[in-house]
Design a protein around this motif. Structure first.
Motif, PDB file in Angstrom:
ATOM      1  N   LEU A 246      -0.578  -4.415   8.720  1.00  0.00           N
ATOM      2  CA  LEU A 246      -0.629  -3.215   7.891  1.00  0.00           C
ATOM      3  C   LEU A 246       0.481  -3.210   6.841  1.00  0.00           C
ATOM      4  CD1 LEU A 246      -1.514  -0.512  10.574  1.00  0.00           C
ATOM      5  CD2 LEU A 246      -2.971  -1.322   8.701  1.00  0.00           C
ATOM      6  N   LEU A 247       1.661  -3.677   7.217  1.00  0.00           N
ATOM      7  CA  LEU A 247       2.751  -3.782   6.241  1.00  0.00           C
ATOM      8  C   LEU A 247       2.383  -4.759   5.129  1.00  0.00           C
ATOM      9  CD1 LEU A 247       5.810  -3.831   8.665  1.00  0.00           C
ATOM     10  CD2 LEU A 247       5.341  -2.080   6.940  1.00  0.00           C
ATOM     11  N   LEU A 248       1.812  -5.902   5.516  1.00  0.00           N
ATOM     12  CA  LEU A 248       1.395  -6.889   4.526  1.00  0.00           C
ATOM     13  C   LEU A 248       0.281  -6.336   3.639  1.00  0.00           C
ATOM     14  CD1 LEU A 248       1.784  -9.837   3.580  1.00  0.00           C
ATOM     15  CD2 LEU A 248      -0.006 -10.491   5.206  1.00  0.00           C
ATOM     16  N   LEU A 249      -0.642  -5.604   4.251  1.00  0.00           N
ATOM     17  CA  LEU A 249      -1.735  -5.003   3.487  1.00  0.00           C
ATOM     18  C   LEU A 249      -1.209  -3.996   2.469  1.00  0.00           C
ATOM     19  CD1 LEU A 249      -4.781  -4.511   3.044  1.00  0.00           C
ATOM     20  CD2 LEU A 249      -4.665  -2.804   4.861  1.00  0.00           C
ATOM     21  N   CYS A 250      -0.329  -3.116   2.891  1.00  0.00           N
ATOM     22  CA  CYS A 250       0.230  -2.116   1.968  1.00  0.00           C
ATOM     23  C   CYS A 250       1.041  -2.776   0.864  1.00  0.00           C
ATOM     24  CB  CYS A 250       1.095  -1.124   2.741  1.00  0.00           C
ATOM     25  SG  CYS A 250       0.173  -0.064   3.875  1.00  0.00           S
ATOM     26  N   GLY A 251       1.828  -3.795   1.225  1.00  0.00           N
ATOM     27  CA  GLY A 251       2.587  -4.515   0.210  1.00  0.00           C
ATOM     28  C   GLY A 251       1.679  -5.196  -0.796  1.00  0.00           C
ATOM     29  N   GLY A 252       0.567  -5.765  -0.316  1.00  0.00           N
ATOM     30  CA  GLY A 252      -0.380  -6.406  -1.219  1.00  0.00           C
ATOM     31  C   GLY A 252      -1.052  -5.421  -2.147  1.00  0.00           C
ATOM     32  N   ILE A 253      -1.408  -4.255  -1.627  1.00  0.00           N
ATOM     33  CA  ILE A 253      -2.063  -3.237  -2.463  1.00  0.00           C
ATOM     34  C   ILE A 253      -1.128  -2.753  -3.569  1.00  0.00           C
ATOM     35  CG2 ILE A 253      -2.956  -0.874  -2.451  1.00  0.00           C
ATOM     36  CD1 ILE A 253      -4.105  -1.460   0.328  1.00  0.00           C
ATOM     37  N   VAL A 254       0.137  -2.500  -3.232  1.00  0.00           N
ATOM     38  CA  VAL A 254       1.091  -2.067  -4.258  1.00  0.00           C
ATOM     39  C   VAL A 254       1.308  -3.175  -5.286  1.00  0.00           C
ATOM     40  CG1 VAL A 254       3.412  -1.206  -4.700  1.00  0.00           C
ATOM     41  CG2 VAL A 254       2.211  -0.513  -2.625  1.00  0.00           C
ATOM     42  N   THR A 255       1.357  -4.424  -4.829  1.00  0.00           N
ATOM     43  CA  THR A 255       1.511  -5.553  -5.753  1.00  0.00           C
ATOM     44  C   THR A 255       0.328  -5.625  -6.716  1.00  0.00           C
ATOM     45  OG1 THR A 255       2.764  -6.793  -4.087  1.00  0.00           O
ATOM     46  CG2 THR A 255       1.848  -8.052  -5.922  1.00  0.00           C
ATOM     47  N   LEU A 256      -0.868  -5.403  -6.199  1.00  0.00           N
ATOM     48  CA  LEU A 256      -2.048  -5.370  -7.066  1.00  0.00           C
ATOM     49  C   LEU A 256      -1.943  -4.293  -8.140  1.00  0.00           C
ATOM     50  CD1 LEU A 256      -4.971  -5.816  -4.497  1.00  0.00           C
ATOM     51  CD2 LEU A 256      -4.489  -7.313  -6.437  1.00  0.00           C
ATOM     52  N   SER A 257      -1.225  -3.224  -7.851  1.00  0.00           N
ATOM     53  CA  SER A 257      -1.111  -2.097  -8.778  1.00  0.00           C
ATOM     54  C   SER A 257      -0.011  -2.292  -9.822  1.00  0.00           C
ATOM     55  CB  SER A 257      -0.827  -0.803  -7.996  1.00  0.00           C
ATOM     56  OG  SER A 257      -1.812  -0.571  -7.015  1.00  0.00           O
TER      57      SER A 257
ATOM     58  N   GLY B 188      -3.710 -10.010  -4.117  1.00  0.00           N
ATOM     59  CA  GLY B 188      -4.997 -10.303  -3.501  1.00  0.00           C
ATOM     60  C   GLY B 188      -4.874 -11.215  -2.295  1.00  0.00           C
ATOM     61  N   VAL B 189      -4.025 -12.246  -2.397  1.00  0.00           N
ATOM     62  CA  VAL B 189      -3.814 -13.146  -1.257  1.00  0.00           C
ATOM     63  C   VAL B 189      -3.232 -12.374  -0.078  1.00  0.00           C
ATOM     64  CG1 VAL B 189      -2.428 -15.091  -0.426  1.00  0.00           C
ATOM     65  CG2 VAL B 189      -3.588 -15.240  -2.636  1.00  0.00           C
ATOM     66  N   ALA B 190      -2.245 -11.512  -0.350  1.00  0.00           N
ATOM     67  CA  ALA B 190      -1.641 -10.719   0.731  1.00  0.00           C
ATOM     68  C   ALA B 190      -2.661  -9.789   1.375  1.00  0.00           C
ATOM     69  CB  ALA B 190      -0.458  -9.919   0.188  1.00  0.00           C
ATOM     70  N   VAL B 191      -3.498  -9.148   0.561  1.00  0.00           N
ATOM     71  CA  VAL B 191      -4.492  -8.222   1.096  1.00  0.00           C
ATOM     72  C   VAL B 191      -5.525  -8.967   1.943  1.00  0.00           C
ATOM     73  CG1 VAL B 191      -6.442  -6.749   0.448  1.00  0.00           C
ATOM     74  CG2 VAL B 191      -4.227  -6.470  -0.684  1.00  0.00           C
ATOM     75  N   VAL B 192      -6.019 -10.101   1.466  1.00  0.00           N
ATOM     76  CA  VAL B 192      -7.023 -10.863   2.221  1.00  0.00           C
ATOM     77  C   VAL B 192      -6.462 -11.340   3.548  1.00  0.00           C
ATOM     78  CG1 VAL B 192      -8.373 -12.994   2.234  1.00  0.00           C
ATOM     79  CG2 VAL B 192      -8.348 -11.553   0.192  1.00  0.00           C
TER      80      VAL B 192
ATOM     81  N   VAL C  15       4.846 -15.130   7.197  1.00  0.00           N
ATOM     82  CA  VAL C  15       6.144 -14.953   6.546  1.00  0.00           C
ATOM     83  C   VAL C  15       6.265 -15.822   5.301  1.00  0.00           C
ATOM     84  CG1 VAL C  15       7.320 -14.227   8.653  1.00  0.00           C
ATOM     85  CG2 VAL C  15       7.274 -16.644   8.061  1.00  0.00           C
ATOM     86  N   PHE C  16       5.576 -16.973   5.277  1.00  0.00           N
ATOM     87  CA  PHE C  16       5.536 -17.781   4.053  1.00  0.00           C
ATOM     88  C   PHE C  16       4.898 -16.971   2.932  1.00  0.00           C
ATOM     89  CE2 PHE C  16       3.459 -20.574   1.058  1.00  0.00           C
ATOM     90  CZ  PHE C  16       4.392 -21.569   0.821  1.00  0.00           C
ATOM     91  N   THR C  17       3.790 -16.313   3.235  1.00  0.00           N
ATOM     92  CA  THR C  17       3.082 -15.515   2.232  1.00  0.00           C
ATOM     93  C   THR C  17       3.927 -14.349   1.739  1.00  0.00           C
ATOM     94  OG1 THR C  17       0.957 -16.092   3.251  1.00  0.00           O
ATOM     95  CG2 THR C  17       0.995 -14.175   1.780  1.00  0.00           C
ATOM     96  N   SER C  18       4.531 -13.615   2.681  1.00  0.00           N
ATOM     97  CA  SER C  18       5.331 -12.456   2.267  1.00  0.00           C
ATOM     98  C   SER C  18       6.572 -12.894   1.497  1.00  0.00           C
ATOM     99  CB  SER C  18       5.725 -11.617   3.492  1.00  0.00           C
ATOM    100  OG  SER C  18       6.512 -12.362   4.397  1.00  0.00           O
ATOM    101  N   GLY C  19       7.205 -13.993   1.936  1.00  0.00           N
ATOM    102  CA  GLY C  19       8.388 -14.480   1.226  1.00  0.00           C
ATOM    103  C   GLY C  19       8.067 -14.941  -0.179  1.00  0.00           C
ATOM    104  N   ALA C  20       6.945 -15.657  -0.325  1.00  0.00           N
ATOM    105  CA  ALA C  20       6.541 -16.104  -1.662  1.00  0.00           C
ATOM    106  C   ALA C  20       6.208 -14.919  -2.555  1.00  0.00           C
ATOM    107  CB  ALA C  20       5.342 -17.045  -1.547  1.00  0.00           C
TER     108      ALA C  20
END
Length: 229
Positions: A78-89, A207-211, A16-21
């Motif tokens: 999976l939610l974090l992964l999808c959020g990270g991928i969209v952020t990368l885009s 990238g951090v979210a995806v990893v 949650v620290f990662t997603s909040g940041a």
């Protein structure tokens, strides 16, 4: 019935620290991406804050529903992964999309007969000066913030499994989510924007979210809830 093994508190706090940041980095850095098309006026910041708040509200609801239906750490990952991928885009589509929204107010110029002294730039109606930044912000940033916001209620559900101190543990999750958001605000405003190009900031955040999400998926079966827990 076998007792469920809840997600460890330290791991939930990290997630949650990662997603909040990430959400607040998107909000702050995203405004800079919109600035070339919409400026940096009060309306642009209002749009950013409003869209992120809307994404948070709906994301919390989405995450709560998903984790009740699929009560495993894999759901949060999976939610974090999808959020990270969209952020990368985001660096790839935000500015073209914002330019398309703002540019529709201006006439198409025939370059073969272009005279810069005679070109007429119409005054944008005040209502569009207010609404265009909101449209741009919503189109670019609503989805990643929605997905990242949905992570928090998943972790609240997971750490509370079979725990008599569920309220206290849920409080820890909200605390670390807020700490992450504060870190996202101040680190972005006071360091990242001065030290790195905007695309690099968003690539790094995504990238951090995806990893982290991929690492969670590898160990997701270790922490899961049983049916009816």
């Amino acid at each position: 019935m076998m007792l469920p093994m809840p997600c460890p508190l330290w791991l939930a706090a990290l997630i949650v620290f990662t997603s909040g940041a990430a959400i607040l980095i998107i909000e702050i850095a995203g405004q800079k991406l919109l600035a070339p098309s919409f400026g940096s006026a009060f309306y642009v910041w209002t749009a950013q804050i409003g869209v992120v708040m809307c994404a948070l509200a709906l994301g919390y609801s989405l995450g709560g529903r998903l984790i009740d239906r699929f009560p495993t750490l894999r759901t949060a990952a999976l939610l974090l992964l999808c959020g990270g991928i969209v952020t990368l885009s985001l660096p790839l589509y935000t500015r073209p999309l914002a330019e398309a929204i703002s540019g529709r107010h201006f006439p198409v110029v025939d370059e073969s007969n272009y005279d810069p002294m005679s070109r007429y730039q119409p005054e944008i109606d005040p209502i569009w000066q207010k609404l265009d930044p909101m449209f741009g912000s919503f189109a670019a940033f609503f989805l990643p913030c929605l997905l990242l916001a949905a992570v928090s209620p998943c972790l609240v559900r997971l750490i509370a499994a079979g725990d008599a101190q569920a309220g206290s543990r849920a409080g820890v999750i909200f605390t670390w989510g807020t700490i992450g958001s504060l870190a996202g605000i101040f680190v972005t405003a006071y360091w990242l924007l001065d030290a790195f190009p905007l695309p690099s900031i968003l690539y790094g955040t995504g990238g951090v979210a995806v990893v982290l999400a991929l690492l969670l998926l590898l160990r997701a079966d270790r922490w899961r809830l049983t049916e009816g827990a």
